[in-house]
Design an enzyme around this catalytic site. Sequence first.
Site, PDB file in Angstrom:
ATOM      1  N   PHE A   2      62.227  -6.700 -22.746  1.00 41.40           N
ATOM      2  CA  PHE A   2      61.591  -7.192 -21.616  1.00 41.40           C
ATOM      3  C   PHE A   2      62.661  -7.709 -20.206  1.00 41.40           C
ATOM      4  O   PHE A   2      63.680  -8.252 -20.887  1.00 41.40           O
ATOM      5  CB  PHE A   2      61.070  -8.683 -22.305  1.00 41.40           C
ATOM      6  N   ARG A  24      46.844  -2.503 -21.231  1.00 38.92           N
ATOM      7  CA  ARG A  24      47.242  -3.451 -22.351  1.00 38.92           C
ATOM      8  C   ARG A  24      46.162  -4.474 -22.987  1.00 38.92           C
ATOM      9  O   ARG A  24      45.795  -5.202 -21.969  1.00 38.92           O
ATOM     10  CB  ARG A  24      48.722  -4.242 -22.256  1.00 38.92           C
ATOM     11  N   TYR A  81      53.630 -20.362 -24.155  1.00 37.21           N
ATOM     12  CA  TYR A  81      52.038 -20.163 -23.356  1.00 37.21           C
ATOM     13  C   TYR A  81      51.418 -18.948 -23.744  1.00 37.21           C
ATOM     14  O   TYR A  81      50.233 -18.952 -23.011  1.00 37.21           O
ATOM     15  CB  TYR A  81      52.410 -20.310 -21.889  1.00 37.21           C
ATOM     16  N   LYS A  82      51.785 -18.292 -24.699  1.00 34.64           N
ATOM     17  CA  LYS A  82      51.298 -17.214 -25.040  1.00 34.64           C
ATOM     18  C   LYS A  82      50.082 -17.575 -26.277  1.00 34.64           C
ATOM     19  O   LYS A  82      49.327 -18.249 -25.969  1.00 34.64           O
ATOM     20  CB  LYS A  82      51.943 -15.955 -25.266  1.00 34.64           C
ATOM     21  N   ASP A 129      64.009 -12.637 -29.816  1.00 35.50           N
ATOM     22  CA  ASP A 129      62.985 -13.108 -28.832  1.00 35.50           C
ATOM     23  C   ASP A 129      61.658 -13.013 -29.407  1.00 35.50           C
ATOM     24  O   ASP A 129      61.175 -11.752 -29.780  1.00 35.50           O
ATOM     25  CB  ASP A 129      63.047 -12.120 -27.634  1.00 35.50           C
TER      26      ASP A 129
END
Length: 405
Positions: free
Chosen positions: A123, A364, A217-218, A192
């Site tokens: 990422f 995705r 927030y996921k 991560d």
Amino acid sequence: MIERARTLDVGDPLARYRDRFDLPEGVIYLDGNSLGCLPRETPTRLAKVVREEWGQDLIRSWNTAGWIAMPQRVGAKIAPMIGAKSHEVIVCDSVSVNLFKLISAALQMRPGRKAVLSEPGNFPTDLYIIEGLEKQGLATRRLAPRDAIAGALDGDVALLLLTHAHYKTGELFDMPALTRAAHDAGALVLWDLSHSGGALPVDLGECGADFAVGCGYKYFNGGPGAPAYAFVAERHQDALQQPLTGWMGHQAPFAFSDDYTPAPGVDRLLCGTPPILGVAALEVGVDLIAEIGIGPLHSKSQALSEFFRQCLRERDVALDLVSPADPAQRGSQLSFRHPEAYAICQALIARGVIGDFREPDILRFGFAPAYLRFEDMAEAARHVAEVLESGEWRRDEFRERSAVT
């Protein structure tokens, strides 16, 4: 497929939790791996914090409402869901800021070594933070393909930084094996967990991880820009020297000393004043995910994704799967490659099927099992098939790139 899906929904032990989320009518939301849905309790909780705690009790709420201890309290709730002890996790700042703090600290703990090893295509923020430290002369960024990472661990590597579930493909790293390999080479490890925390079984303690960061927030449904969390193994806490020595990370912040003395334990990762509204919203989501349980969530996620694949196959949908075919080897998502992935994604969004696109050609779909149904899978597959068969993705409004995708 729809009748089979409804039968599966009737037998789903997690079905009752769908009503605990505020889902828009007519939307199939397959982007919970990027931004989780709103728990119904969150507006009520925030209204209480704003109107009563802030509006009425004002500054007294740091004590009367327990604001001062919220980073530790919510961190302790996250801890068992990632295999950590309650005093090893704290909620603070963003993933990017926590990466900076922990990479910097790890480099200090391995004098004589400057290399931070990661993989190309990790990422971006993970790679950018290493690059920023490299420009300051503090680190050397080293990248190796995932099948060559273990072999790249030499005496120059201070830290191995990897994302457990890859953000594009969902492919999982073997966390225990790579942690052991890094330790055998004398390096520390920072995981991560942004695409696995709250969705997949993670056991940082069992695998001997040194550090970790994760997103709020996921899958934890803390809201856009929700505070992140950070993990420091107990054995490292006394030696940890993080570079952002803000007042809330002081041993006695209200002594207002001119000189910095780090707080004991993981509390020293704090920097500025905690964003109370953000942490309060995050706590609602964390409580809800903890109530459901990571094991049941993971089992349902695998069942949802496999059923979705089955629905696509039965409709003869021609998309190239880039996620691992084995659900045990991927996170809570499926990614497909198509040269017109962006336009297809936009056409699906126009139909109310919200997935997302990742450059250059990845479509995705995320599976947040707390609120998704098997019926959603069947309907989403139908829409995918119809978009591809009709060619509606060729319309100009779907092909024009927007700034945010």
